[in-house]
Enzyme design. Structure first.
Site, PDB file in Angstrom:
ATOM      1  CG  ASP A  96       7.391  20.083  10.324  1.00 31.14           C
ATOM      2  OD1 ASP A  96       6.819  18.983  10.224  1.00 31.14           O
ATOM      3  OD2 ASP A  96       8.322  20.286  11.123  1.00 31.14           O
ATOM      4  CG  LEU A  97      10.318  17.119   8.559  1.00 34.07           C
ATOM      5  CD1 LEU A  97      10.889  15.737   8.849  1.00 34.07           C
ATOM      6  CD2 LEU A  97      11.376  18.171   8.832  1.00 34.07           C
TER       7      LEU A  97
ATOM      8  NE  ARG B  45       1.101   9.996  10.561  1.00 32.10           N
ATOM      9  CZ  ARG B  45       0.702   8.943   9.871  1.00 32.10           C
ATOM     10  NH1 ARG B  45      -0.443   8.387  10.130  1.00 32.10           N
ATOM     11  NH2 ARG B  45       1.445   8.432   8.919  1.00 32.10           N
TER      12      ARG B  45
ATOM     13  CG  ASP C 261       3.160   1.190   9.566  1.00 27.68           C
ATOM     14  OD1 ASP C 261       2.830   2.024  10.419  1.00 27.68           O
ATOM     15  OD2 ASP C 261       3.283   1.462   8.349  1.00 27.68           O
TER      16      ASP C 261
ATOM     17  CE  LYS D 113      -1.693   1.586   4.029  1.00 27.37           C
ATOM     18  NZ  LYS D 113      -1.443   3.010   4.319  1.00 27.37           N
ATOM     19  CG  ASN D 114       2.529   2.668   3.586  1.00 31.91           C
ATOM     20  OD1 ASN D 114       1.348   2.983   3.456  1.00 31.91           O
ATOM     21  ND2 ASN D 114       3.081   2.446   4.767  1.00 31.91           N
TER      22      ASN D 114
ATOM     23  NE  ARG E  89      -6.860   4.713   5.675  1.00 30.88           N
ATOM     24  CZ  ARG E  89      -6.090   5.584   6.305  1.00 30.88           C
ATOM     25  NH1 ARG E  89      -6.348   5.901   7.550  1.00 30.88           N
ATOM     26  NH2 ARG E  89      -5.067   6.138   5.702  1.00 30.88           N
TER      27      ARG E  89
HETATM   28  C1  UD1 Z   1       4.742   6.527   6.467  1.00 30.12           C
HETATM   29  C2  UD1 Z   1       3.778   5.388   6.284  1.00 30.12           C
HETATM   30  C3  UD1 Z   1       3.220   4.934   7.634  1.00 30.12           C
HETATM   31  C4  UD1 Z   1       4.365   4.617   8.589  1.00 30.12           C
HETATM   32  C5  UD1 Z   1       5.346   5.767   8.659  1.00 30.12           C
HETATM   33  C6  UD1 Z   1       6.587   5.438   9.494  1.00 30.12           C
HETATM   34  C7  UD1 Z   1       2.841   5.856   4.112  1.00 30.12           C
HETATM   35  C8  UD1 Z   1       1.640   6.257   3.313  1.00 30.12           C
HETATM   36  N1  UD1 Z   1       2.686   5.823   5.423  1.00 30.12           N
HETATM   37  O1  UD1 Z   1       4.007   7.610   7.029  1.00 30.12           O
HETATM   38  O2  UD1 Z   1       2.418   3.778   7.434  1.00 30.12           O
HETATM   39  O3  UD1 Z   1       3.839   4.381   9.875  1.00 30.12           O
HETATM   40  O4  UD1 Z   1       5.794   6.117   7.345  1.00 30.12           O
HETATM   41  O5  UD1 Z   1       7.215   4.293   9.012  1.00 30.12           O
HETATM   42  O6  UD1 Z   1       3.868   5.532   3.558  1.00 30.12           O
HETATM   43  N2  UD1 Z   1       6.897  14.153  10.807  1.00 30.12           N
HETATM   44  C9  UD1 Z   1       7.012  15.496  11.081  1.00 30.12           C
HETATM   45  N3  UD1 Z   1       6.937  16.382  10.049  1.00 30.12           N
HETATM   46  C10 UD1 Z   1       6.770  15.980   8.759  1.00 30.12           C
HETATM   47  C11 UD1 Z   1       6.664  14.609   8.477  1.00 30.12           C
HETATM   48  C12 UD1 Z   1       6.729  13.712   9.525  1.00 30.12           C
HETATM   49  O7  UD1 Z   1       7.153  15.887  12.237  1.00 30.12           O
HETATM   50  O8  UD1 Z   1       6.703  16.845   7.874  1.00 30.12           O
HETATM   51  C13 UD1 Z   1       6.989  13.163  11.911  1.00 30.12           C
HETATM   52  C14 UD1 Z   1       5.744  12.295  12.052  1.00 30.12           C
HETATM   53  O9  UD1 Z   1       4.767  12.923  12.840  1.00 30.12           O
HETATM   54  C15 UD1 Z   1       6.334  11.066  12.711  1.00 30.12           C
HETATM   55  C16 UD1 Z   1       7.717  10.956  12.084  1.00 30.12           C
HETATM   56  O10 UD1 Z   1       8.005  12.251  11.569  1.00 30.12           O
HETATM   57  O11 UD1 Z   1       6.458  11.269  14.088  1.00 30.12           O
HETATM   58  C17 UD1 Z   1       7.857   9.956  10.958  1.00 30.12           C
HETATM   59  O12 UD1 Z   1       6.794  10.147  10.044  1.00 30.12           O
HETATM   60  P1  UD1 Z   1       6.942   9.782   8.495  1.00 30.12           P
HETATM   61  O13 UD1 Z   1       8.103   8.864   8.322  1.00 30.12           O
HETATM   62  O14 UD1 Z   1       6.908  11.033   7.709  1.00 30.12           O
HETATM   63  O15 UD1 Z   1       5.603   8.976   8.253  1.00 30.12           O
HETATM   64  P2  UD1 Z   1       4.613   9.069   7.027  1.00 30.12           P
HETATM   65  O16 UD1 Z   1       5.363   9.294   5.766  1.00 30.12           O
HETATM   66  O17 UD1 Z   1       3.492   9.992   7.355  1.00 30.12           O
END
Ligand code: UD1
Length: 423
Positions: free
Chosen positions: A126-127, A123, A309, A22-23, A401
């Site tokens: 910002d990054l 979540r 996950d 999925k991801n 989902r």
């Molecule tokens: C993806 C996966 C999700 C998985 C996660 C971590 C998809 C669609 N989803 O989510 O299933 O649980 O990776 O392996 O691929 N963060 C920030 N700012 C940002 C982005 C992230 O603070 O702009 C934080 C998040 O809140 C979290 C951490 O960074 O605490 C890691 O998140 P991230 O790796 O970005 O997860 P996703 O890409 O949302």
């Protein structure tokens, strides 16, 4: 709303097919926005999140056709009509933010709604925004939308070091940098297999990428990308989830298409818990060695560490292990919502901050429980399979989902599981 009824029973045996990830599919689909030529994905999973991404791409004017019962997605973005991702779709799925990079790279402009709250923590995005800024984009947050604008002449290659690892932000930056002018270096990039899969697909489309799967990815921007056909990598989270079914219930199950390198750190924990995993030609053969599962401690980390996950599902296993285990969640705050539900089934769990201490009990007992998020819902099903009596898991739209035909797949192994419509 549908529910799933599980009757705990004996061991599970047989083969179980594992779908495409999925991801991975959710980041591969927006890659179509980068090119006028068709992009076809095979081995796509049939899930509601994929249908949501389909609707989002179609709302931008892309053509997305599901063929072979949804296993093949034929996409074309030769004539997009909009660069705006509306709140109505984005709020359903955070991964919608992944259209930002491609739209910005190809059109120099994008409006994407902010995703809003999420059950497993704040979540933020910002990054994603900072990475786009590193490529020269100007970002403006207005009316709940990100308004992103590339400099005249398009995005510029740049260097960006992620302050911590983010899967989605790495994907967005990678997608955007393929069409930027010059070289982009992404440091402290995510190394997940889904990122490698995205890089491989983009390379087939003509992108110049090096270092995927390491923490430094270098992208040499090109003027245009072409079409491609790409098979989506195996879903390592579905794989890990079903590997836990014989671990919890006993028996021997082969997860078809499973590869050890997708789940190495997870397999190390299974081994310590007394579960044997063998790579065969067909996939990964999993069986519980003699006696009760042993308690093991787990800390979630970015790949190649133990995946967040699979934390909820691992907790379900630890509920009936011999001894006490500590599960530490380092990726998301508030990702222990399955714990109170497992406690309803007789588990002994104490959550304190980012840690959960699980004292194993001999047997869980069936109960009505509620799914709170995608991975939590499948952990309750796993727990129900091993519990005494009946477990009714409500709100399974979360499950749909991320898991296709979960009842059919588990029934084929001998599980007593059925969907109850409209409860
Ligand atoms: C993806 C996966 C999700 C998985 C996660 C971590 C998809 C669609 N989803 O989510 O299933 O649980 O990776 O392996 O691929 N963060 C920030 N700012 C940002 C982005 C992230 O603070 O702009 C934080 C998040 O809140 C979290 C951490 O960074 O605490 C890691 O998140 P991230 O790796 O970005 O997860 P996703 O890409 O949302």
């Amino acid at each position: 709303m549908d529910s799933i009824l599980v009757k705990g029973g004996g061991p599970l045996n047989g083969d179980i097919p594992i779908a495409g990830a999925k991801n991975a599919c959710l980041t591969l689909m927006p890659a179509t926005l980068l090119s006028e030529e068709p992009l076809t994905l095979t081995n796509a999973p049939r899930l509601s999140d994929i249908r949501t991404m389909t609707l989002l791409l179609q709302s931008l004017g892309a053509e997305v056709t599901a063929l072979q019962d949804g296993k093949v997605l034929a996409m074309s973005s030769h004539a997009l009509t909009s660069q705006r991702a509306e709140y109505d779709i984005v709020r359903k799925m955070r991964a919608s933010i992944l259209v930002l990079g491609p739209l910005l790279a190809r059109y120099g402009y994008a409006e994407v709604s902010l995703p809003g709250g999420c059950a497993i923590g704040a979540r933020p995005v910002d990054l994603h925004l900072k990475a786009m800024e590193a490529l020269g984009a100007e970002m403006d947050l207005r009316d709940g939308y990100v308004h992103a604008k590339a400099p005249a002449g398009g995005l510029r290659g740049g260097e960006f070091e992620f302050p911590f690892v983010s899967v989605g932000a790495t994907e967005n930056a990678l997608l955007a940098a393929t069409l930027a002018n010059g070289t982009t270096v992404l440091k402290n990039a995510a190394r997940e297999p889904e990122i490698v899969d995205l890089a491989h697909c983009l390379q087939k489309m003509g992108a110049q990428i090096e270092g995927e799967g390491t923490s430094t990815i270098t992208i040499q921007g090109v003027d245009r990308l072409g079409g491609a056909t790409h098979s989506v990598v195996t879903d390592r989270i579905e794989l890990g989830t079903y590997m836990l079914a014989p671990a919890i219930c006993g028996g021997e199950v082969t997860c078809l298409g499973g590869r050890i390198e997708l789940v190495e750190s997870f397999c190390e924990k299974l081994d310590a818990a007394g579960i044997s995993v063998e790579q065969t030609e067909k996939g990964l053969k999993v069986a519980r060695r003699n006696g009760r599962v042993k308690a093991v401690d787990v800390t979630t980390e970015p790949f190649p560490g133990f995946p967040t996950d699979l934390q909820a599902q691992m907790m379900a296993l630890m509920c009936t292990a011999e001894g006490t285990s500590v599960l530490e969640e380092k990726i998301f705050e508030n990702r222990f919502m399955h714990a109170p539900e497992l406690i309803r089934m007789g588990a002994r769990i104490d959550v304190h901050g980012g840690h959960a201490t699980v004292k194993g009990v001999e047997r869980l007992k069936g109960a009505p429980v509620m799914a709170t998020d995608l991975r939590a819902s499948v952990s309750l099903i796993l727990a129900g399979l091993a519990a005494e009596g009946e477990t009714l898991v409500s709100r399974v739209y979360h499950l749909d989902r991320g898991y296709e035909n979960v009842e059919e797949k588990l029934s084929a192994l001998g599980a007593n599981i059925e969907r109850v419509e409209g409860q």
